[in-house]
Motif scaffolding. Structure first.
Motif, PDB file in Angstrom:
ATOM      1  N   GLU A 155     -69.808  -3.931  12.370  1.00 14.51           N
ATOM      2  CA  GLU A 155     -68.849  -4.027  11.172  1.00 14.51           C
ATOM      3  C   GLU A 155     -68.691  -2.539  10.862  1.00 14.51           C
ATOM      4  OE1 GLU A 155     -72.356  -7.034   9.531  1.00 14.51           O
ATOM      5  OE2 GLU A 155     -72.178  -4.895  10.662  1.00 14.51           O
ATOM      6  N   SER A 156     -67.336  -2.492  10.550  1.00 12.27           N
ATOM      7  CA  SER A 156     -66.908  -1.279  10.129  1.00 12.27           C
ATOM      8  C   SER A 156     -65.773  -1.486   9.104  1.00 12.27           C
ATOM      9  CB  SER A 156     -66.050  -0.327  11.337  1.00 12.27           C
ATOM     10  OG  SER A 156     -64.918  -1.037  11.699  1.00 12.27           O
ATOM     11  N   GLY A 157     -65.234  -0.348   8.466  1.00 11.11           N
ATOM     12  CA  GLY A 157     -64.205  -0.525   7.383  1.00 11.11           C
ATOM     13  C   GLY A 157     -64.539  -0.368   5.867  1.00 11.11           C
ATOM     14  N   GLY A 158     -65.758  -0.264   5.695  1.00  7.33           N
ATOM     15  CA  GLY A 158     -66.264  -0.477   4.594  1.00  7.33           C
ATOM     16  C   GLY A 158     -65.920   1.024   3.666  1.00  7.33           C
ATOM     17  N   GLY A 159     -66.045   0.989   2.278  1.00  8.32           N
ATOM     18  CA  GLY A 159     -65.759   2.300   1.647  1.00  8.32           C
ATOM     19  C   GLY A 159     -65.781   2.181   0.107  1.00  8.32           C
ATOM     20  N   SER A 160     -65.074   3.074  -0.513  1.00 13.81           N
ATOM     21  CA  SER A 160     -65.275   2.875  -1.843  1.00 13.81           C
ATOM     22  C   SER A 160     -63.748   3.183  -2.185  1.00 13.81           C
ATOM     23  CB  SER A 160     -65.766   4.297  -2.529  1.00 13.81           C
ATOM     24  OG  SER A 160     -67.183   4.371  -2.288  1.00 13.81           O
ATOM     25  N   VAL A 161     -63.361   2.024  -3.298  1.00 15.99           N
ATOM     26  CA  VAL A 161     -62.116   2.150  -3.655  1.00 15.99           C
ATOM     27  C   VAL A 161     -61.904   1.881  -5.095  1.00 15.99           C
ATOM     28  CG1 VAL A 161     -60.872   1.139  -1.577  1.00 15.99           C
ATOM     29  CG2 VAL A 161     -61.808  -0.508  -3.038  1.00 15.99           C
ATOM     30  N   GLN A 162     -60.868   1.901  -5.887  1.00 16.02           N
ATOM     31  CA  GLN A 162     -60.663   1.723  -7.172  1.00 16.02           C
ATOM     32  C   GLN A 162     -60.164   0.283  -7.469  1.00 16.02           C
ATOM     33  OE1 GLN A 162     -57.962   4.686  -9.016  1.00 16.02           O
ATOM     34  NE2 GLN A 162     -59.643   5.869  -9.596  1.00 16.02           N
ATOM     35  N   GLY A 222     -58.219  -2.903  -7.842  1.00 17.09           N
ATOM     36  CA  GLY A 222     -56.828  -3.195  -7.329  1.00 17.09           C
ATOM     37  C   GLY A 222     -56.607  -2.773  -6.176  1.00 17.09           C
ATOM     38  N   GLY A 223     -57.428  -1.960  -5.366  1.00 12.87           N
ATOM     39  CA  GLY A 223     -57.122  -1.704  -4.193  1.00 12.87           C
ATOM     40  C   GLY A 223     -57.580  -2.430  -2.860  1.00 12.87           C
ATOM     41  N   SER A 224     -57.285  -2.101  -1.898  1.00 14.97           N
ATOM     42  CA  SER A 224     -57.458  -2.830  -0.741  1.00 14.97           C
ATOM     43  C   SER A 224     -58.378  -2.098   0.483  1.00 14.97           C
ATOM     44  CB  SER A 224     -56.204  -3.210   0.068  1.00 14.97           C
ATOM     45  OG  SER A 224     -55.408  -3.927  -0.817  1.00 14.97           O
ATOM     46  N   LEU A 225     -59.179  -3.004   1.129  1.00 18.36           N
ATOM     47  CA  LEU A 225     -59.872  -2.663   2.572  1.00 18.36           C
ATOM     48  C   LEU A 225     -59.692  -3.603   3.371  1.00 18.36           C
ATOM     49  CD1 LEU A 225     -63.036  -1.274   0.768  1.00 18.36           C
ATOM     50  CD2 LEU A 225     -61.476   0.407   2.046  1.00 18.36           C
ATOM     51  N   ARG A 226     -59.862  -3.159   4.557  1.00 16.98           N
ATOM     52  CA  ARG A 226     -59.859  -4.156   5.802  1.00 16.98           C
ATOM     53  C   ARG A 226     -61.176  -3.966   6.500  1.00 16.98           C
ATOM     54  NH1 ARG A 226     -56.169  -5.723  11.107  1.00 16.98           N
ATOM     55  NH2 ARG A 226     -57.015  -3.444  12.057  1.00 16.98           N
ATOM     56  N   LEU A 227     -62.094  -4.822   6.651  1.00 12.86           N
ATOM     57  CA  LEU A 227     -63.261  -4.767   7.378  1.00 12.86           C
ATOM     58  C   LEU A 227     -63.049  -5.297   8.708  1.00 12.86           C
ATOM     59  CD1 LEU A 227     -65.786  -6.166   4.784  1.00 12.86           C
ATOM     60  CD2 LEU A 227     -64.711  -3.712   5.033  1.00 12.86           C
ATOM     61  N   SER A 228     -63.676  -4.826   9.774  1.00 11.19           N
ATOM     62  CA  SER A 228     -63.663  -5.392  11.214  1.00 11.19           C
ATOM     63  C   SER A 228     -64.949  -5.641  11.610  1.00 11.19           C
ATOM     64  CB  SER A 228     -63.137  -4.417  12.149  1.00 11.19           C
ATOM     65  OG  SER A 228     -61.757  -3.795  11.715  1.00 11.19           O
ATOM     66  N   CYS A 229     -65.197  -6.625  12.461  1.00 14.35           N
ATOM     67  CA  CYS A 229     -66.281  -6.774  13.063  1.00 14.35           C
ATOM     68  C   CYS A 229     -66.164  -7.194  14.599  1.00 14.35           C
ATOM     69  CB  CYS A 229     -66.997  -8.183  12.512  1.00 14.35           C
ATOM     70  SG  CYS A 229     -68.371  -9.115  13.195  1.00 14.35           S
ATOM     71  N   THR A 230     -66.518  -6.559  15.520  1.00 15.32           N
ATOM     72  CA  THR A 230     -66.461  -6.703  16.817  1.00 15.32           C
ATOM     73  C   THR A 230     -67.844  -7.359  17.467  1.00 15.32           C
ATOM     74  OG1 THR A 230     -65.109  -4.634  17.094  1.00 15.32           O
ATOM     75  CG2 THR A 230     -66.021  -5.547  18.870  1.00 15.32           C
ATOM     76  N   ALA A 231     -67.598  -8.283  18.199  1.00 21.91           N
ATOM     77  CA  ALA A 231     -69.061  -8.922  18.734  1.00 21.91           C
ATOM     78  C   ALA A 231     -68.982  -8.747  20.317  1.00 21.91           C
ATOM     79  CB  ALA A 231     -68.635 -10.703  18.559  1.00 21.91           C
ATOM     80  N   SER A 232     -70.214  -8.928  20.768  1.00 20.47           N
ATOM     81  CA  SER A 232     -70.462  -8.895  22.176  1.00 20.47           C
ATOM     82  C   SER A 232     -71.843  -9.715  22.231  1.00 20.47           C
ATOM     83  CB  SER A 232     -70.724  -7.554  22.604  1.00 20.47           C
ATOM     84  OG  SER A 232     -71.838  -6.679  22.141  1.00 20.47           O
ATOM     85  N   GLY A 233     -71.991  -9.997  23.725  1.00 19.66           N
ATOM     86  CA  GLY A 233     -73.120 -11.072  24.081  1.00 19.66           C
ATOM     87  C   GLY A 233     -73.377 -12.256  23.755  1.00 19.66           C
ATOM     88  N   THR A 244     -68.025  -5.460  -5.328  1.00 16.61           N
ATOM     89  CA  THR A 244     -69.002  -4.337  -4.648  1.00 16.61           C
ATOM     90  C   THR A 244     -70.058  -5.214  -4.251  1.00 16.61           C
ATOM     91  OG1 THR A 244     -68.227  -2.817  -6.246  1.00 16.61           O
ATOM     92  CG2 THR A 244     -70.384  -2.593  -5.403  1.00 16.61           C
ATOM     93  N   ALA A 245     -70.384  -4.754  -3.056  1.00 11.97           N
ATOM     94  CA  ALA A 245     -71.750  -5.526  -1.898  1.00 11.97           C
ATOM     95  C   ALA A 245     -71.815  -4.764  -0.656  1.00 11.97           C
ATOM     96  CB  ALA A 245     -71.301  -6.876  -1.860  1.00 11.97           C
ATOM     97  N   GLN A 261     -70.948  -1.045   3.448  1.00 12.19           N
ATOM     98  CA  GLN A 261     -70.879  -1.245   2.031  1.00 12.19           C
ATOM     99  C   GLN A 261     -69.303  -0.961   1.513  1.00 12.19           C
ATOM    100  OE1 GLN A 261     -73.389  -1.537  -0.040  1.00 12.19           O
ATOM    101  NE2 GLN A 261     -71.946  -1.228  -1.674  1.00 12.19           N
ATOM    102  N   VAL A 262     -69.207  -1.941   0.618  1.00 12.76           N
ATOM    103  CA  VAL A 262     -67.824  -1.897  -0.270  1.00 12.76           C
ATOM    104  C   VAL A 262     -68.339  -1.633  -1.432  1.00 12.76           C
ATOM    105  CG1 VAL A 262     -65.928  -3.238  -0.948  1.00 12.76           C
ATOM    106  CG2 VAL A 262     -66.797  -3.454   1.290  1.00 12.76           C
ATOM    107  N   THR A 263     -67.718  -0.551  -2.060  1.00 10.71           N
ATOM    108  CA  THR A 263     -67.948  -0.400  -3.473  1.00 10.71           C
ATOM    109  C   THR A 263     -66.582  -0.154  -4.277  1.00 10.71           C
ATOM    110  OG1 THR A 263     -69.700   1.093  -2.922  1.00 10.71           O
ATOM    111  CG2 THR A 263     -68.632   1.577  -5.059  1.00 10.71           C
ATOM    112  N   VAL A 264     -66.436  -0.864  -5.239  1.00 11.73           N
ATOM    113  CA  VAL A 264     -65.169  -0.954  -6.062  1.00 11.73           C
ATOM    114  C   VAL A 264     -65.543  -0.304  -7.514  1.00 11.73           C
ATOM    115  CG1 VAL A 264     -63.211  -2.370  -6.842  1.00 11.73           C
ATOM    116  CG2 VAL A 264     -64.365  -3.142  -4.697  1.00 11.73           C
ATOM    117  N   SER A 265     -64.549   0.467  -7.854  1.00 10.81           N
ATOM    118  CA  SER A 265     -64.916   1.207  -9.297  1.00 10.81           C
ATOM    119  C   SER A 265     -63.819   0.533 -10.175  1.00 10.81           C
ATOM    120  CB  SER A 265     -65.095   2.474  -9.057  1.00 10.81           C
ATOM    121  OG  SER A 265     -63.776   3.135  -8.307  1.00 10.81           O
ATOM    122  N   SER A 266     -64.158   0.776 -11.287  1.00 10.88           N
ATOM    123  CA  SER A 266     -63.155   0.240 -12.340  1.00 10.88           C
ATOM    124  C   SER A 266     -62.412   1.369 -12.837  1.00 10.88           C
ATOM    125  CB  SER A 266     -64.039  -0.402 -13.497  1.00 10.88           C
ATOM    126  OG  SER A 266     -65.002   0.359 -14.254  1.00 10.88           O
TER     127      SER A 266
END
Length: 125
Positions: free
Chosen positions: A6-13, A15-26, A91-92, A120-125
Motif C-alpha cells: 500500500e501507499s498514499g497515506g498521509g495527513s490531511v485536514q 474535507g480533504g482528499s487522499l488516494r491510496l494505492s495497493c499493488t499486488a504480486s504473487g 483516521t485509521a 496510515q491516514v490521519t484527518v485533522s479537524s
C-alpha cells in the motif's frame, strides 16, 4: 509469494482528499476479490470497500458511501481507494486485502487471506 504493497497515506485536514494505492504480486490478479479495510486505535478492523478484479460490482461500507471510490488498473495489478470529504473519524491504518470471497458482503475481514502492511491516514479537524 503474495505481496500487497500500500501507499498514499498521509495527513490531511477535514474535507480533504487522499488516494491510496495497493499493488499486488504473487497471485492471479484478474480472478480475485480485493478489499480495503481500516483499523483505528482500540477498534476492530472494518471493511471499507471491496471489488472483484475480474469485473462486477463494488461494495462500500455505509460510513464511506458517496465519499470513497474503489477502482483498479489491471495492467498494473493495482487497486485504488479515492477518499474525498475526509472526516476525523476516517483516521485509521488502512489495509489492502486479497483472496476474498465470491459472494456475501465481501467486507468481513475473516474472509480474506492476504494482507498488506497498511498505510496510515490521519484527518485533522
Amino acid at each position: 509469494q503474495v505481496h500487497l504493497v500500500e501507499s498514499g497515506g498521509g495527513s490531511v485536514q477535514a474535507g480533504g482528499s487522499l488516494r491510496l494505492s495497493c499493488t499486488a504480486s504473487g497471485f492471479t490478479y484478474n480472478s480475485n476479490c480485493m478489499g480495503w479495510f481500516r483499523q483505528a486505535p482500540g477498534k476492530e478492523r472494518e471493511g471499507v470497500a471491496a471489488m472483484y478484479t475480474g469485473g462486477g460490482s463494488t461494495v462500500y461500507a455505509d460510513s464511506v458511501k458517496g465519499r470513497f471510490t474503489m477502482s483498479q488498473e489491471p495492467t498494473k495489478n493495482t487497486v485504488y481507494l479515492q477518499m474525498n470529504s475526509l472526516r476525523p473519524e476516517d483516521t485509521a491504518m488502512y489495509y489492502c486485502a486479497a483472496g476474498g470471497p465470491f459472494g456475501g458482503s465481501r467486507l468481513a475481514k475473516s474472509d480474506y487471506v492476504y494482507w498488506g502492511q497498511g498505510t496510515q491516514v490521519t484527518v485533522s479537524s
